[in-house]
Design an enzyme around this catalytic site. Structure first.
Site, PDB file in Angstrom:
ATOM      1  N   GLU A 206     -14.023  -5.600  -7.609  1.00 29.51           N
ATOM      2  CA  GLU A 206     -14.142  -4.167  -7.304  1.00 29.51           C
ATOM      3  C   GLU A 206     -15.418  -3.607  -7.932  1.00 29.51           C
ATOM      4  OE1 GLU A 206     -12.375  -2.200  -5.467  1.00 29.51           O
ATOM      5  OE2 GLU A 206     -10.392  -3.103  -5.265  1.00 29.51           O
TER       6      GLU A 206
ATOM      7  N   GLU B   6      -5.514  -3.037   0.303  1.00 29.35           N
ATOM      8  CA  GLU B   6      -5.689  -2.483  -1.044  1.00 29.35           C
ATOM      9  C   GLU B   6      -5.880  -0.982  -0.945  1.00 29.35           C
ATOM     10  OE1 GLU B   6      -7.304  -1.098  -4.764  1.00 29.35           O
ATOM     11  OE2 GLU B   6      -8.322  -0.995  -2.861  1.00 29.35           O
TER      12      GLU B   6
ATOM     13  N   HIS C 228     -10.369  -7.351  -1.636  1.00 30.81           N
ATOM     14  CA  HIS C 228      -9.793  -6.858  -0.385  1.00 30.81           C
ATOM     15  C   HIS C 228     -10.859  -6.742   0.698  1.00 30.81           C
ATOM     16  CE1 HIS C 228     -11.350  -2.669  -0.933  1.00 30.81           C
ATOM     17  NE2 HIS C 228     -11.159  -2.917  -2.208  1.00 30.81           N
TER      18      HIS C 228
ATOM     19  N   HIS D   4     -16.084   5.206  -0.928  1.00 28.79           N
ATOM     20  CA  HIS D   4     -15.208   6.114  -0.170  1.00 28.79           C
ATOM     21  C   HIS D   4     -15.978   7.322   0.393  1.00 28.79           C
ATOM     22  CE1 HIS D   4     -11.161   4.551  -1.996  1.00 28.79           C
ATOM     23  NE2 HIS D   4     -12.075   3.605  -1.952  1.00 28.79           N
TER      24      HIS D   4
ATOM     25  N   ASP E  78     -10.172  -4.874   3.505  1.00 29.86           N
ATOM     26  CA  ASP E  78     -10.024  -3.579   4.186  1.00 29.86           C
ATOM     27  C   ASP E  78     -10.935  -2.531   3.545  1.00 29.86           C
ATOM     28  OD1 ASP E  78      -8.321  -3.762   1.885  1.00 29.86           O
ATOM     29  OD2 ASP E  78      -7.194  -2.007   2.534  1.00 29.86           O
TER      30      ASP E  78
HETATM   31 ZN   LIG Z   1     -11.880  -1.487  -3.563  1.00 33.61          ZN
END
Ligand SMILES: [Zn+2]
Length: 381
Positions: A167, A138, A71, A353, A73
């Site tokens: 990932e 995602e 992804h 994150h 994003d």
């Molecule tokens: Zn991810």
């Protein structure tokens, strides 16, 4: 080992980070990837659904089909002032590259692209098909992203044999962990119906807290299963519980609770639902219950794909990866039901994150070597 101040993979990672792409925005990342894939002889299809950019790219013909998935994003930055540097202006400091998406997962995207470039240069007539499935949704609702692309592929009866999701799967050393599946997630929203009344006259009321308590004791202490070789046992957890009017002399008329089950391939959604309902019924609880499935469990039994990836890691890192089904969700859950073997292999996930998200500069290049080697083991002629 020396830090690569510049490499094709590092340069592309920086370029992608500088294209701000907070979910579901793509920020022009896919255009950069598409241009390079087309130059390599890929045929690329843009599949935009609603606000979400996706693409499906293929090179070669027939099977086996190896697909890189990922992804473009990223999650929001949070307060920019908490960052040491602009989250969308990549900076290297002490061997770490900082920026939103550095680990999740723009370094992974860059590594799959440069790995493919080098692989195709060396094996222009590779066997089977090399493919990319890339989305910009995602981190968001994940409705118009991989899920929709998979629907299109299924309608056309296009298959994927092996899918490597880039990932960030690693824990402390690049390649120490490869995800080969994940648990399912089933949630319930429960309302227990009672009859409100004066606390001094319980014979005229029906206390929903008392009605639920024995059933709840059974649900929370139950052994659901023993798990299996690849999965932990199923767990039942209550996340919310509320009842009561606030007054000390009133029996409440209603109780609301939310709970979640994380479950393995030993269980099915139907078996879990019927067990919960059987327990509530046996304790004569009067209730309504809404169910939500946020993901079905999947497992790629160790096989050709995980073996190739493990060997590539072993050759470059001198470690044997742990095969894991832990952690949160990824788009692998949509691809696995196509019958594909699906694994996740990428950089260290310690900062994803968070503010000051970063990736080890050295790992970016190493990951591209590991991906290229995996391709060689599977598609070289
Ligand atoms: Zn991810």
């Amino acid at each position: 080992m020396a830090t690569h101040a510049s490499s094709k993979t590092l340069d592309l990672t920086r370029d992608l980070i500088s294209r701000a792409s907070v979910s579901p925005t793509d920020g022009g990342c896919q255009a950069v990837m598409i241009e390079r894939l087309e130059a390599l002889g890929f045929s690329v299809e843009n599949l935009r659904f609603g606000p979400v950019d996706n693409f499906w790219a293929k090179r070669g013909s027939g099977g086996p089909v190896f697909c890189f998935a990922g992804h473009t994003d990223v999650v929001p930055t949070g307060p920019v002032d908490d960052w040491r540097s602009d989250p969308f202006a990549p900076v290297i400091k002490d061997g770490l590259l900082y920026g939103r998406g550095a680990a999740d997962m723009k370094s992974g995207l860059a590594a799959m692209l440069t790995a493919s470039e080098e692989f195709v240069e060396r094996y222009p007539n590779h066997r089977g098909t090399l493919a990319f499935l890339i989305t910009s949704d995602e981190e968001g609702p994940s409705v118009d992203g991989t899920r929709r692309v998979v629907e299109v592929l299924r309608e056309r009866q296009e298959a994927i044999d092996w899918c490597l999701v880039g990932e960030p799967s690693s824990e402390s050393i690049l390649g120490d962990t490869i995800k080969i599946g994940r648990r399912g997630s089933l949630s319930g929203r429960l309302t227990v119906h009672g009859v409100q009344g004066h606390i001094a006259y319980p014979q005229f009321a029906n206390n929903p807290i008392h009605a639920l308590a024995p059933a709840l004791a059974e649900l929370t202490s139950r052994t659901w299963d023993a798990g299996n070789e690849h999965f932990q046992p199923t767990t039942f957890q209550v996340s919310n519980l509320s009842a009561g009017t606030g007054a000390p002399n009133v029996i409440p008329g209603e109780l609301k609770a939310r709970f979640n089950l994380r479950f393995s391939t030993v269980q099915t959604v139907e078996s879990l639902k019927s067990t919960v309902e059987e327990i509530l019924d046996r304790h004569e609880v009067k209730y309504s219950l809404e169910w939500f499935v946020s993901g079905y469990p999947f497992l790629t039994a160790p096989g050709v794909l995980s073996e190739a990836a493990c060997r590539a890691v072993l050759e470059h890192q001198r470690i044997r990866p742990k095969l894991s089904t832990g952690g949160g969700t990824s788009d692998g859950r949509f691809i696995a039901p196509m019958g594909a073997q699906v694994i996740e292999l990428g950089v260290i996930n310690a900062t994803i994150h968070k503010v000051n998200e970063c990736v080890r500069v050295e790992d970016i290049d190493l990951l591209h070597h590991i991906y290229r080697r995996t391709l060689e083991l599977l598609l070289a002629t």
